[in-house]
Motif scaffolding. Sequence first.
Motif, mmCIF file in Angstrom:
data_model
loop_
_atom_site.group_PDB
_atom_site.id
_atom_site.type_symbol
_atom_site.label_atom_id
_atom_site.label_comp_id
_atom_site.label_asym_id
_atom_site.label_seq_id
_atom_site.Cartn_x
_atom_site.Cartn_y
_atom_site.Cartn_z
ATOM 1 N N MET A 78 6.349 3.770 11.161
ATOM 2 C CA MET A 78 5.964 5.023 10.527
ATOM 3 C C MET A 78 7.196 5.888 10.237
ATOM 4 S SD MET A 78 2.508 5.841 12.631
ATOM 5 C CE MET A 78 1.556 6.809 11.486
ATOM 6 N N ALA A 79 8.184 5.856 11.110
ATOM 7 C CA ALA A 79 9.417 6.611 10.861
ATOM 8 C C ALA A 79 10.131 6.055 9.625
ATOM 9 C CB ALA A 79 10.329 6.554 12.075
ATOM 10 N N ARG A 80 10.144 4.714 9.479
ATOM 11 C CA ARG A 80 10.750 4.126 8.269
ATOM 12 C C ARG A 80 9.993 4.553 7.024
ATOM 13 N NH1 ARG A 80 11.028 -0.293 11.692
ATOM 14 N NH2 ARG A 80 9.182 -1.214 10.766
ATOM 15 N N LEU A 82 8.183 7.282 6.651
ATOM 16 C CA LEU A 82 8.467 8.698 6.427
ATOM 17 C C LEU A 82 9.821 8.861 5.752
ATOM 18 C CD1 LEU A 82 7.681 11.672 6.895
ATOM 19 C CD2 LEU A 82 8.782 11.502 9.126
ATOM 20 N N HIS A 83 10.811 8.105 6.212
ATOM 21 C CA HIS A 83 12.129 8.168 5.598
ATOM 22 C C HIS A 83 12.066 7.714 4.141
ATOM 23 C CE1 HIS A 83 16.004 6.378 4.432
ATOM 24 N NE2 HIS A 83 16.484 7.466 5.000
ATOM 25 N N ASP A 84 11.355 6.623 3.867
ATOM 26 C CA ASP A 84 11.252 6.113 2.498
ATOM 27 C C ASP A 84 10.589 7.131 1.575
ATOM 28 O OD1 ASP A 84 12.415 3.828 3.418
ATOM 29 O OD2 ASP A 84 10.582 2.616 3.380
ATOM 30 N N VAL A 85 9.502 7.731 2.035
ATOM 31 C CA VAL A 85 8.790 8.726 1.223
ATOM 32 C C VAL A 85 9.699 9.911 0.939
ATOM 33 C CG1 VAL A 85 6.921 10.430 1.292
ATOM 34 C CG2 VAL A 85 6.468 8.067 1.923
ATOM 35 N N VAL A 133 3.176 12.605 8.517
ATOM 36 C CA VAL A 133 3.346 13.329 9.778
ATOM 37 C C VAL A 133 1.990 13.523 10.453
ATOM 38 C CG1 VAL A 133 4.032 15.543 10.787
ATOM 39 C CG2 VAL A 133 5.515 14.414 9.131
ATOM 40 N N GLY A 134 0.956 13.786 9.663
ATOM 41 C CA GLY A 134 -0.391 13.911 10.229
ATOM 42 C C GLY A 134 -0.840 12.627 10.889
ATOM 43 N N ALA A 135 -0.504 11.502 10.290
ATOM 44 C CA ALA A 135 -0.864 10.209 10.891
ATOM 45 C C ALA A 135 -0.073 9.978 12.172
ATOM 46 C CB ALA A 135 -0.609 9.085 9.899
ATOM 47 N N LEU A 136 1.164 10.470 12.219
ATOM 48 C CA LEU A 136 1.954 10.337 13.439
ATOM 49 C C LEU A 136 1.381 11.187 14.562
ATOM 50 C CD1 LEU A 136 5.623 10.375 12.137
ATOM 51 C CD2 LEU A 136 4.496 8.527 13.342
ATOM 52 N N ASP A 147 -5.090 7.037 5.301
ATOM 53 C CA ASP A 147 -5.149 5.613 5.559
ATOM 54 C C ASP A 147 -4.889 4.780 4.306
ATOM 55 O OD1 ASP A 147 -5.740 6.157 8.199
ATOM 56 O OD2 ASP A 147 -7.902 6.201 7.814
ATOM 57 N N ALA A 148 -4.620 5.454 3.180
ATOM 58 C CA ALA A 148 -4.382 4.743 1.920
ATOM 59 C C ALA A 148 -3.083 3.952 2.021
ATOM 60 C CB ALA A 148 -4.305 5.732 0.759
ATOM 61 N N PRO A 149 -3.011 2.824 1.318
ATOM 62 C CA PRO A 149 -1.787 2.027 1.392
ATOM 63 C C PRO A 149 -0.622 2.738 0.708
ATOM 64 C CG PRO A 149 -3.309 1.110 -0.205
ATOM 65 C CD PRO A 149 -4.026 2.234 0.488
ATOM 66 N N VAL A 150 0.583 2.354 1.101
ATOM 67 C CA VAL A 150 1.783 2.908 0.486
ATOM 68 C C VAL A 150 1.862 2.358 -0.932
ATOM 69 C CG1 VAL A 150 4.292 2.943 0.637
ATOM 70 C CG2 VAL A 150 2.913 2.986 2.712
#
Length: 170
Positions: A78-80, A82-85, A133-136, A147-150
Motif C-alpha cells: 500500500m505504501a508503494r 501511495l507513492h505511485d499515485v 490513506v483511508g484504506a490504510l 476497493d476499486a483496482p488501480v
Amino acid sequence: MKASEVLHKLRRKASPIRAAGAPQVLSAVLVYGGPLLLGVYLRTRRRYAELDRVHTAGVVAAYRERADAAVARERARMARELHDVAAHHLSAMVVQAAVVERLVDRDPDEARRTASRLREQGRRTLHDLRLVVGALREPGAGGAEADAPVPGLAELDGLVEQARELGGPV
C-alpha cells in the motif's frame, strides 16, 4: 506313608514365615504400589499438559509471526501504491504549472484553461490519496471506490491525451 509323616514334611516345607509372607507381600504391593502408580500417572499427565501448553504457545507464536509478516507485506504494498499515485499526479501537476508559467504572458486564456486543468488534477490527486490513506487507516471504510483496482493500461490513452493537451512531446 503315614499321615503324620506327610504332615511333618508339609510343615517342614511350609514354614510359618513363608505362609505368613504372601498376604504381607500382597498387602505391601497394594499399600505402596497403588500410590506409586497413581503418582506416576499424575506426573505423566502433568508433563503432557505442560508439553501441550508449550506446543500451543509455539503454534500461537508462529501464527502471530505469519500474521505480522502478512500485515507488513500489505502495508509495504500500500505504501508503494501511495507513492505511485502521489508521484504520478504530482509530476503531472508540476508539468502543468510550468506550462501555465510560460502561457501567462503569451496566451492568458490558455493559461487559465491549463490552470483549471491543474486545479482538477490537484482535486483528483487529493481524492486518490484520500482513498489510499483511508484504506490504510480502516480497510473497507472508503466504500466500494476504495476497493476499486488501480488504473492500468486502459488509462494510458487518457494520460497520453492529457500530456498532449499540456503541450509536451509525447
